[in-house]
Design a protein around this motif. Structure first.
Motif, PDB file in Angstrom:
ATOM      1  N   PHE A  91      35.471  39.924  28.180  1.00 16.08           N
ATOM      2  CA  PHE A  91      35.218  40.277  29.583  1.00 16.08           C
ATOM      3  C   PHE A  91      36.434  39.930  30.432  1.00 16.08           C
ATOM      4  N   VAL A  92      37.327  40.895  30.516  1.00 18.98           N
ATOM      5  CA  VAL A  92      38.571  40.683  31.255  1.00 18.98           C
ATOM      6  C   VAL A  92      38.463  41.281  32.662  1.00 18.98           C
ATOM      7  N   GLY A  93      37.678  42.333  32.808  1.00 23.86           N
ATOM      8  CA  GLY A  93      37.634  43.097  34.057  1.00 23.86           C
ATOM      9  C   GLY A  93      37.090  42.304  35.223  1.00 23.86           C
ATOM     10  N   ALA A  94      37.940  42.092  36.234  1.00 24.11           N
ATOM     11  CA  ALA A  94      37.565  41.392  37.465  1.00 24.11           C
ATOM     12  C   ALA A  94      38.808  41.393  38.328  1.00 24.11           C
ATOM     13  N   MET A  95      38.603  41.038  39.601  1.00 19.98           N
ATOM     14  CA  MET A  95      39.753  40.985  40.496  1.00 19.98           C
ATOM     15  C   MET A  95      40.577  39.726  40.209  1.00 19.98           C
ATOM     16  N   PRO A  96      41.914  39.835  40.103  1.00 17.99           N
ATOM     17  CA  PRO A  96      42.724  38.613  39.966  1.00 17.99           C
ATOM     18  C   PRO A  96      43.036  38.007  41.328  1.00 17.99           C
ATOM     19  N   SER A 116      25.690  42.440  36.630  1.00 18.27           N
ATOM     20  CA  SER A 116      25.430  43.792  36.139  1.00 18.27           C
ATOM     21  C   SER A 116      25.765  43.901  34.638  1.00 18.27           C
ATOM     22  N   GLN A 117      26.883  43.314  34.247  1.00 18.75           N
ATOM     23  CA  GLN A 117      27.279  43.419  32.839  1.00 18.75           C
ATOM     24  C   GLN A 117      26.398  42.538  31.946  1.00 18.75           C
ATOM     25  N   GLY A 118      25.883  41.444  32.490  1.00 17.74           N
ATOM     26  CA  GLY A 118      24.956  40.591  31.731  1.00 17.74           C
ATOM     27  C   GLY A 118      23.678  41.367  31.408  1.00 17.74           C
ATOM     28  N   VAL A 133      34.557  35.185  28.262  1.00 16.00           N
ATOM     29  CA  VAL A 133      34.778  35.606  29.647  1.00 16.00           C
ATOM     30  C   VAL A 133      36.149  35.110  30.091  1.00 16.00           C
ATOM     31  N   VAL A 134      36.927  36.049  30.619  1.00 18.83           N
ATOM     32  CA  VAL A 134      38.302  35.766  31.044  1.00 18.83           C
ATOM     33  C   VAL A 134      38.424  35.905  32.560  1.00 18.83           C
ATOM     34  N   GLY A 135      37.778  36.935  33.121  1.00 20.01           N
ATOM     35  CA  GLY A 135      37.856  37.200  34.564  1.00 20.01           C
ATOM     36  C   GLY A 135      37.450  35.973  35.350  1.00 20.01           C
ATOM     37  N   ARG A 162      41.705  28.389  26.693  1.00 14.68           N
ATOM     38  CA  ARG A 162      42.741  28.241  25.676  1.00 14.68           C
ATOM     39  C   ARG A 162      44.144  28.410  26.288  1.00 14.68           C
ATOM     40  N   LEU A 163      44.229  29.169  27.381  1.00 15.86           N
ATOM     41  CA  LEU A 163      45.534  29.297  28.033  1.00 15.86           C
ATOM     42  C   LEU A 163      45.970  27.931  28.567  1.00 15.86           C
ATOM     43  N   ASP A 164      45.042  27.201  29.163  1.00 17.37           N
ATOM     44  CA  ASP A 164      45.358  25.851  29.660  1.00 17.37           C
ATOM     45  C   ASP A 164      45.722  24.937  28.483  1.00 17.37           C
ATOM     46  N   ASN A 191      36.546  22.828  34.217  1.00 20.27           N
ATOM     47  CA  ASN A 191      36.678  24.150  34.826  1.00 20.27           C
ATOM     48  C   ASN A 191      38.074  24.721  34.601  1.00 20.27           C
ATOM     49  N   HIS A 192      38.171  26.029  34.409  1.00 15.92           N
ATOM     50  CA  HIS A 192      39.496  26.697  34.401  1.00 15.92           C
ATOM     51  C   HIS A 192      39.906  26.853  35.867  1.00 15.92           C
ATOM     52  N   SER A 193      40.338  25.720  36.446  1.00 20.61           N
ATOM     53  CA  SER A 193      40.677  25.695  37.870  1.00 20.61           C
ATOM     54  C   SER A 193      41.610  24.510  38.061  1.00 20.61           C
TER      55      SER A 193
HETATM   56  N1  LIG Z   1      40.692  32.565  32.149  1.00 24.93           N
HETATM   57  C1  LIG Z   1      41.999  32.722  32.137  1.00 24.93           C
HETATM   58  O1  LIG Z   1      42.733  31.925  31.533  1.00 24.93           O
HETATM   59  C2  LIG Z   1      42.653  33.867  32.856  1.00 24.93           C
HETATM   60  C3  LIG Z   1      44.030  34.074  32.686  1.00 24.93           C
HETATM   61  C4  LIG Z   1      44.626  35.147  33.347  1.00 24.93           C
HETATM   62  C5  LIG Z   1      43.858  35.982  34.165  1.00 24.93           C
HETATM   63  N2  LIG Z   1      42.532  35.757  34.304  1.00 24.93           N
HETATM   64  C6  LIG Z   1      41.688  36.645  35.109  1.00 24.93           C
HETATM   65  O2  LIG Z   1      41.461  37.850  34.353  1.00 24.93           O
HETATM   66  C7  LIG Z   1      41.098  38.908  35.256  1.00 24.93           C
HETATM   67  C8  LIG Z   1      41.896  40.150  34.913  1.00 24.93           C
HETATM   68  O3  LIG Z   1      43.269  39.943  35.149  1.00 24.93           O
HETATM   69  P1  LIG Z   1      44.324  41.154  35.053  1.00 24.93           P
HETATM   70  O4  LIG Z   1      45.642  40.550  35.394  1.00 24.93           O
HETATM   71  O5  LIG Z   1      44.141  41.930  33.826  1.00 24.93           O
HETATM   72  O6  LIG Z   1      43.847  42.012  36.326  1.00 24.93           O
HETATM   73  P2  LIG Z   1      44.126  43.547  36.638  1.00 24.93           P
HETATM   74  O7  LIG Z   1      43.815  43.738  38.080  1.00 24.93           O
HETATM   75  O8  LIG Z   1      45.441  43.980  36.113  1.00 24.93           O
HETATM   76  O9  LIG Z   1      43.007  44.269  35.754  1.00 24.93           O
HETATM   77  C9  LIG Z   1      41.655  44.119  36.019  1.00 24.93           C
HETATM   78  C10 LIG Z   1      40.972  45.398  35.585  1.00 24.93           C
HETATM   79  O10 LIG Z   1      39.578  45.208  35.736  1.00 24.93           O
HETATM   80  C11 LIG Z   1      39.040  46.421  36.200  1.00 24.93           C
HETATM   81  N3  LIG Z   1      37.701  46.225  36.767  1.00 24.93           N
HETATM   82  C12 LIG Z   1      37.357  45.814  38.009  1.00 24.93           C
HETATM   83  N4  LIG Z   1      36.016  45.824  38.139  1.00 24.93           N
HETATM   84  C13 LIG Z   1      35.506  46.217  36.957  1.00 24.93           C
HETATM   85  C14 LIG Z   1      34.196  46.424  36.457  1.00 24.93           C
HETATM   86  N5  LIG Z   1      33.118  46.225  37.232  1.00 24.93           N
HETATM   87  N6  LIG Z   1      34.051  46.830  35.184  1.00 24.93           N
HETATM   88  C15 LIG Z   1      35.116  47.048  34.397  1.00 24.93           C
HETATM   89  N7  LIG Z   1      36.384  46.883  34.811  1.00 24.93           N
HETATM   90  C16 LIG Z   1      36.581  46.468  36.065  1.00 24.93           C
HETATM   91  C17 LIG Z   1      40.077  46.915  37.207  1.00 24.93           C
HETATM   92  O11 LIG Z   1      39.919  48.304  37.525  1.00 24.93           O
HETATM   93  C18 LIG Z   1      41.365  46.612  36.457  1.00 24.93           C
HETATM   94  O12 LIG Z   1      41.766  47.703  35.638  1.00 24.93           O
HETATM   95  C19 LIG Z   1      41.356  38.334  36.652  1.00 24.93           C
HETATM   96  O13 LIG Z   1      40.121  37.903  37.205  1.00 24.93           O
HETATM   97  C20 LIG Z   1      42.265  37.149  36.400  1.00 24.93           C
HETATM   98  O14 LIG Z   1      42.179  36.190  37.437  1.00 24.93           O
HETATM   99  C21 LIG Z   1      41.934  34.714  33.666  1.00 24.93           C
END
Ligand SMILES: NC(=O)c1ccc[n+]([C@@H]2O[C@H](COP(=O)([O-])OP(=O)(O)OC[C@H]3O[C@@H](n4cnc5c(N)ncnc54)[C@H](O)[C@@H]3O)[C@@H](O)[C@H]2O)c1
Ligand SMILES: O=C(O)C[C@H](O)C(=O)O
Length: 338
Positions: A91-96, A116-118, A133-135, A162-164, A191-193
């Motif tokens: 689960f990468v998709g989210a606002m950065p 919604s995805q859950g 979950v990454v987002g 794991r990035l931390d 927390n990843h914070s």
């Molecule tokens: N946990 C971690 O260690 C870690 C590390 C790096 C980034 N992140 C987080 O990962 C997330 C993604 O980062 P990125 O740089 O790839 O961002 P990005 O903006 O390049 O890509 C995010 C993608 O998610 C899509 N998206 C948005 N809403 C969506 C939805 N409802 N369903 C499916 N896709 C959706 C967007 O359209 C976009 O293509 C961010 O929240 C960022 O903060 C977490």
């Protein structure tokens, strides 16, 4: 396994597939770096409707890479199509976040995606699906995802710290002028914070063939309890300030490390850090998604027990736990008011 001895393909969904992390991640997964060089894969790539054109270009590139392990690529903006029968869900998709923000500032916008995805995961995924979950905020998004997918076992949910963990290893290695793989058993708690606790009190390093405690090798407690901790805590913000984009290559590498170890197991006497649903270990509230040291065998992790605690460590663990409880309460409010 099919009769021919060739493995059946696994289905791997990547959300946010048109984004910058996915661009690095897809290559590593498709090359066999995570599930093995003999494991065929069907990729499910989910993004929002306006990104479907970008995904079609990505598929052209995947095809042009001629990956022998990729048996099919499904691109979609439908959660049902994305999650149907998946074995692995990333689960990468989210606002950065942008410069000046904390990751929890993304909470209101991003937790709704995870509700919604859950619900979709609950309906359509295999019950054995392994989830990262990454987002961001990753721990709390994972909490919400799990909350709305109750029929999936709690131990199948995880979030990326794991990035931390890799950042902590890299800092110690650079200080001691050794390779990062000479450093083992660092722990990221919580927390990843910026409240996370990067802990090397039990970590070991091999220098000139001799394994020593990191505290003994570094011989600078003030640095290990001061700048080392804050550098790891604030590394994501430092990357954003420099790149004007959040970390992507290192995040994708960490996702692969996390899943490879979950799939294949950790080395003997070594642990890694994973955000998992707390079972109450180390006095943490049960049910919170909390990063712990874990060992993995046969596809299942267990939290490493019995690590020494002192007042300094206990305070840091309580601080990060408190933030997670606050985030959880805000996330529950944001998702139940819809
Ligand atoms: N946990 C971690 O260690 C870690 C590390 C790096 C980034 N992140 C987080 O990962 C997330 C993604 O980062 P990125 O740089 O790839 O961002 P990005 O903006 O390049 O890509 C995010 C993608 O998610 C899509 N998206 C948005 N809403 C969506 C939805 N409802 N369903 C499916 N896709 C959706 C967007 O359209 C976009 O293509 C961010 O929240 C960022 O903060 C977490
Ligand atoms: O810091 C961020 O917002 C991105 C990511 O979580 C990171 O740790 O690099």
């Amino acid at each position: 396994m099919a009769e021919s001895g060739v493995k059946d393909p696994i289905r791997v969904v990547i959300t946010g597939a048109a984004g910058q992390i996915a661009y690095s991640l897809i290559h590593q997964i498709s090359s066999g770096d995570v599930f093995g060089k003999d494991q065929p894969i069907i990729l499910h790539l989910l993004d929002i409707t306006p990104m479907m054109g970008v995904l079609s270009g990505l598929v052209m590139e995947i095809n042009d890479c001629s990956f022998p392990l990729i048996k099919d690529v499904v691109t979609t903006d439908s959660e049902q199509t994305a999650f149907t029968d998946v074995d692995v869900a990333l689960f990468v998709g989210a606002m950065p976040r942008k410069e000046g923000m904390e990751r929890k500032d993304l909470l209101t916008a991003n937790v709704k995606i995870f509700k919604s995805q859950g619900l979709a995961l609950e309906k359509f995924a295999k019950k054995t699906v392994k989830i990262i979950v990454v987002g961001n905020p990753a721990n709390t998004n994972c909490f919400i995802l799990a909350h709305y997918a109750q029929s999936i076992p709690r131990e199948n949910f995880s979030c990326l710290t794991r990035l931390d963990h890799n950042r902590a290893k890299a800092q110690i290695a650079s200080r001691l002028k050794v390779s990062p793989d000479a450093v083992k058993n660092v722990t990221i708690w919580g927390n990843h914070s910026s409240t996370q606790f990067p802990d090397v009190r039990s970590a070991k390093v091999t220098v000139n063939g001799v394994e020593t405690a990191v505290f003994e090798a570094v011989k600078d407690d003030a640095w290990l309890k001061g700048d080392f901790v804050s550098t790891v805590q604030k590394r994501g913000a430092a990357v954003i300030a420099a790149r004007k984009l959040s970390s992507a290559m290192s995040a994708a590498k960490a996702i692969c490390d996390h899943m490879r170890d979950w799939w294949n197991g950790t080395k003997d006497n070594e642990w890694v850090s994973m955000g998992v649903i707390s079972d109450g270990s180390y006095g943490v509230e049960k049910g919170l998604v909390f990063s712990y040291p874990v060992q993995i065998k046969n596809g299942s992790y267990s939290v490493v027990q019995g690590l020494a605690m002192d007042d300094w460590a206990q305070d840091l663990i309580e601080k990060t736990q408190k933030e997670l409880v606050e985030e959880k309460n805000d996330a529950v409010k944001a998702t139940s008011s819809e």
